[in-house]
Design a protein around this motif. Structure first.
Motif, PDB file in Angstrom:
ATOM      1  N   TRP A  41     -28.493   0.666 -17.318  1.00 41.29           N
ATOM      2  CA  TRP A  41     -29.793  -0.210 -16.845  1.00 41.29           C
ATOM      3  C   TRP A  41     -30.134  -0.290 -15.437  1.00 41.29           C
ATOM      4  CZ3 TRP A  41     -28.474  -4.308 -21.104  1.00 41.29           C
ATOM      5  CH2 TRP A  41     -28.750  -3.840 -22.356  1.00 41.29           C
ATOM      6  N   ARG A  53     -35.289  -7.089 -20.543  1.00 40.53           N
ATOM      7  CA  ARG A  53     -34.242  -5.973 -21.120  1.00 40.53           C
ATOM      8  C   ARG A  53     -34.280  -6.392 -22.798  1.00 40.53           C
ATOM      9  NH1 ARG A  53     -33.775  -0.588 -20.462  1.00 40.53           N
ATOM     10  NH2 ARG A  53     -33.580  -1.220 -18.237  1.00 40.53           N
ATOM     11  N   ASP A 101     -34.068  -0.211 -26.650  1.00 40.29           N
ATOM     12  CA  ASP A 101     -33.618  -1.429 -26.222  1.00 40.29           C
ATOM     13  C   ASP A 101     -33.077  -2.656 -27.197  1.00 40.29           C
ATOM     14  OD1 ASP A 101     -33.978  -0.501 -23.676  1.00 40.29           O
ATOM     15  OD2 ASP A 101     -36.033  -1.598 -23.510  1.00 40.29           O
TER      16      ASP A 101
END
Length: 693
Positions: free
Chosen positions: A263, A404, A412
Motif C-alpha cells: 500500500w 483503505r 481492499d
C-alpha cells in the motif's frame, strides 16, 4: 617535497579544517572503516541531491586499486565563479570552508540530504589528496588539495598522493585543463583518505557500498548508479536502477509471504519554523519560514513476525528513527486500534488493547519524508529532530490508512480483514505468552518431565558452561554418547533434514516434531516471545556429517535459529562443529607408535601428504575418508570434534545467518524463477569433485 608550513593566505582556512583533523569523530563518527565509508557517503549524497533536483540521472563510483575513490556525476557542476564575501572560487569555498554550500535557505535545493554544509570540506580535510574537476561553461576546471590546502601536485604519470606538492601562497588558482562539450556539465571528485587520520585496517566495504547504492536507487526512481571496483584481479561493475521506487523497495526488503498488497500512503503538510536567515550584509536575522513536508510511505504485512522498517529524510537513512517514525507509528496505532474496537465482536478481543509490537509484527515498510533544512541530531544524521514532522506524518498515515479500511473494493476488504485477524492473533499470542511466563516456573533438566525422551541431558545446571550438541542421526548419537563429557555436554538427535522453515508458516513449524523438540529443549520460546535469559544451554552446537547432506542440515538448522531464535545468533551462542574429513596414520620406524593426523579439507590433505613425501615418511594406505560421524569411534570423535582441548568450532555470526537466509530463500523458497536462473547461470562454475557422490 610537501611543505609543512601554513601559507598566510590560507591560514584561516586551515585553522577551520584543522578542527576537523583534530576531532574527526565529531564529524564522521569514527576513524575506522565506518568513518571512511561515511566520507564516501558525503560525496555521493551531494551528487544525489543534484539528481533529486532534476539535474543528472547517472552517478559513477569507482574504487581504485591504490585505495582512492572517485565519484562522477552529470549534474550542474560546482559553481566556478568568485564568491563575493570570501573572494574565492565556488569550488574552493565548497572544499575549504566549513558550513558553506547551497543548502542554507536559498533556492538551489528544495530538499537535500546535506544540511550543515560541511560534507565536502570534511572529506577534503581528512584526505591526503583530493582532486576535483568541474565541467561548466564549455570548460573543464580543476583544483587539487593536500590535507585541505589548495595547491599543485607535480605528478609524473598517474596521480599519487605522495607526489611533490606546492601550496598556493598569494592567491588560489582554479585551472582550466580542457574544453567541455556544449551543454555538458558535471563534477568528478577523486580523493585518497589520509592514513594519518584513519586506522590501518580501514577500507571501503563493497557489500556496504552496494547496499547503500541500491537503497539510493530505490529511493530516487530513474537514477542510475554504477559501481566499479578495480581493487581485485578483475574489474567488477554493477548497475543499479529501479523505476518502481519505494514500492519496489518494500518487495525487495520483505522477508515473508504477503497477506496484503504493498500500500502507498502519500500526502503533504505545512508548518512554520523560525530560522536564522543570512542577509547580504552578513547578519543573521530570525525569520518565520513556512515549510512543506512531503510524506511517502510504502508498506505491506506478511505471514511472519519480523518487522522491517526503513526511514529516510531527503533519501538520507535515519536508522535510529526520529519524529517522522514516531508519527508513522502513532498513525498506525490510531487506525488499527479504532478498527479492532469497531470489529471487536467478530475478532473476539474483549477488553484487550493492541500493543505497538502487535501491529508492527510482519510489517515491511519504507517511510520517506522530504522537506527543506531538516533538523538532525549530529552530522551523521541518524535521528530526525524536526518536531512538526511527527504530526504531519501521523495525519497522512491516519487519513490514507483509514481510507483503505473504508474502501468498498473487494480486494481492499479482503486484505484489511486478513490484517485485522493477524494483529489480533499477535495480540493474543503476546498475552498468552506473558501469562504462561508468569504462572510457569522454569524447570531444570532434573525437574522436567516434558522434555523429549531422546534428549541425552548433561548433569550441570550452569548455563554458561553447558553445551547442547544437535546431532545428525541415531548412529552418530551412539558414538557421541561415549565421546561426550556428560558433566556439561547434552545431546539431541534429529532424524535427517528438519522442516524448511523458510517456506513454512509458524503453525507448521511448531507442529513439526523436530523443530518443536529443538525449541522445547533450548527452553527459551520462539519468535517474539523468545527470552534468551531462560535458555538452558550456553552453546548450541550443530554437529553434522562433513558432506553435502550435512551442510544442508546445518543450513536448515541455521535458518530455524535465525528466523525464530535470532538472539542466540546475535549473541554468538550458535556454533557449527568441524569434524575431520581424513585420518592419516603416519608409520614410524621401529617400535615407536604410529602417529595419527587428522585433516579437515582436501587441500590440507594434499599439503600434508606432500610434506610427508618430501621428508621421506610413509603412511598407511588407503587414507581413511570419513563419510559420516558414525564412522568414527568414540575416542576419535572426542579428540577431533567434542573435547574442548582439541576441537574446532565455527561461531555463526548474524552476517553469516543473513547471507545463509538469502541464499536459502533463493534455493529453497517459493519463487521458482530465480532458482532456475541461478542453476542455469552457475552450472558452468560447479566443480564435480565437490559433489559427495
Amino acid at each position: 617535497m610537501v611543505t609543512a608550513e601554513y601559507s598566510a593566505h590560507h591560514l584561516q582556512v586551515l585553522e577551520g579544517l584543522e578542527a576537523v583533523r583534530k576531532r574527526p569523530g565529531m564529524y564522521i563518527g569514527s576513524t575506522d572503516s565506518r568513518g571512511l565509508m561515511h566520507c564516501l557517503w558525503e560525496i555521493i549524497d551531494n551528487s544525489v541531491d543534484e539528481a533529486l533536483g532534476g539535474h543528472g540521472n547517472r552517478i559513477d563510483v569507482v574504487l581504485y586499486r591504490d585505495g582512492s575513490v572517485e565519484v562522477r556525476d552529470q549534474a550542474r557542476g560546482i559553481p566556478v565563479d568568485i564568491e563575493p564575501r570570501t573572494g574565492l572560487s565556488g569550488v574552493e569555498v565548497v572544499f575549504t570552508k566549513l558550513h558553506a554550500g547551497g543548502k542554507f535557505g536559498g533556492g538551489s535545493y528544495a530538499a537535500s540530504g546535506g544540511l550543515h554544509g560541511v560534507g565536502a570540506s570534511v572529506v577534503n580535510a581528512l584526505s591526503e589528496r583530493l582532486d576535483v574537476e568541474v565541467d561548466r561553461g564549455g570548460k573543464t576546471w580543476a583544483m587539487s588539495f593536500h590535507r585541505g590546502e589548495p595547491g599543485l601536485f607535480a605528478d609524473s604519470g598517474e596521480p599519487r598522493p605522495d607526489s611533490p606538492f606546492t601550496p598556493f601562497r598569494d592567491r588560489s588558482e582554479l585551472r582550466v585543463v580542457g574544453k567541455a562539450k556544449k551543454g555538458v556539465t558535471g563534477t568528478r571528485i577523486r580523493y585518497w583518505a589520509d592514513r594519518q587520520i584513519f586506522t590501518k585496517d580501514a577500507s571501503f566495504t563493497s557489500d556496504e557500498l552496494v547496499q547503500r547504492v541500491r537503497q539510493t536507487a530505490f529511493l530516487v526512481p530513474g537514477l542510475e548508479i554504477v559501481v566499479r571496483d578495480e581493487r581485485g584481479e578483475e574489474s567488477v561493475e554493477s548497475v543499479y536502477r529501479y523505476d518502481g521506487g519505494i514500492s519496489e523497495y518494500v518487495e525487495f526488503l520483505a522477508p515473508d509471504t504477503a497477506i496484503t498488497d504493498t500500500w502507498r500512503l502519500t500526502g503533504t503538510g505545512t508548518f512554520t519554523e523560525t530560522v536564522p536567515v543570512l542577509q547580504p550584509t552578513g547578519a543573521m536575522i530570525p525569520t518565520d519560514v513556512e515549510r512543506e513536508c512531503h510524506v511517502d510511505v510504502a508498506l505491506r504485512w506478511g505471514t511472519g513476525y519480523e518487522t522491517v522498517c526503513r526511514s529516510y529524510v531527503n533519501i538520507i537513512a535515519t536508522p535510529k528513527g526520529g519524529t517522522h517514525q514516531q508519527g508513522f507509528e502513532q498513525g498506525l496505532m490510531k487506525v488499527l486500534r479504532t478498527q479492532v474496537e469497531q470489529n471487536a465482536r467478530r475478532l473476539k478481543v474483549g477488553n484487550d488493547k493492541l500493543d505497538k509490537d502487535d501491529i508492527l509484527a510482519g510489517m515491511s515498510a519504507v517511510l520517506t519524508v522530504r522537506l527543506s533544512e531538516p533538523q538532525f541530531e549530529g552530522q551523521t544524521k541518524e535521528v530526525l529532530g524536526t518536531p512538526a514532522v511527527k504530526q504531519i506524518v501521523a495525519s497522512v498515515v491516519t487519513k490514507e490508512l483509514a481510507a483503505r479500511f473504508s474502501s468498498a473494493k473487494r480486494d481492499d476488504k479482503a486484505q484489511t480483514a486478513l490484517l485485522l485477524d493477524k494483529v489480533v492473533s499477535e495480540m493474543k499470542a503476546r498475552i498468552s505468552a506473558r501469562s504462561h511466563k508468569e504462572t510457569q516456573r522454569r524447570k531444570n533438566a532434573l525437574e522436567s518431565s516434558s522434555l523429549p525422551a531422546k534428549l541425552v541431558d548433561c548433569r550441570s545446571n550452569d548455563v554458561n558452561d553447558s553445551e547442547l550438541f544437535i546431532v545428525e542421526g541415531d548412529s552418530a548419537l551412539g558414538t557421541a554418547k561415549l565421546a561426550r563429557n556428560s558433566e556439561y555436554q547434552a545431546l539431541l538427535p534429529i532424524r535427517g533434514k528438519i522442516l524448511n522453515v523458510q517456506k513454512a508458516s509458524v503453525s507448521d513449524m511448531l507442529s513439526n516434531a523436530e523443530c518443536a523438540s529443538i525449541i522445547q529443549v533450548i527452553g527459551a520460546g520462539s519468535g517474539r516471545s523468545f527470552d534468551i535469559d531462560t535458555a538452558r544451554y550456553g552453546k548450541i552446537i550443530m554437529m553434522s556429517d562433513a558432506d553435502v547432506d550435512g551442510a544442508h542440515i546445518r543450513t536448515l538448522l541455521l535458518t530455524l535459529f535465525f528466523r525464530y531464535m535470532r538472539p542466540l545468533v546475535e549473541e554468538g551462542r550458535v556454533y557449527a562443529a568441524v569434524p575431520p574429513l581424513h585420518r592419516v596414520v603416519v608409520i614410524n620406524p621401529g617400535s615407536k607408535p604410529n602417529e595419527t593426523i587428522y585433516t579437515y579439507s582436501e587441500q590440507e590433505l594434499h599439503q600434508l601428504l606432500a610434506k610427508l613425501t618430501k621428508s621421506g615418511r610413509k603412511w598407511q594406505e588407503p587414507v581413511q575418508r570419513y563419510k559420516g560421524l558414525g564412522e568414527m569411534d568414540a575416542e576419535q570423535l572426542a579428540v577431533t570434534t567434542m573435547d574442548r582441548a582439541g576441537r574446532t568450532l565455527r561461531r555463526v555470526r548474524v552476517q553469516d545467518a543473513e547471507a545463509a537466509a538469502s541464499v536459502f530463500e533463493l534455493l529453497m523458497g517459493n519463487e521458482v524463477a530465480p532458482r532456475r536462473d541461478f542453476i542455469v547461470s552457475s552450472s558452468d562454475s560447479l566443480a564435480r569433485e565437490r559433489i559427495d557422490a
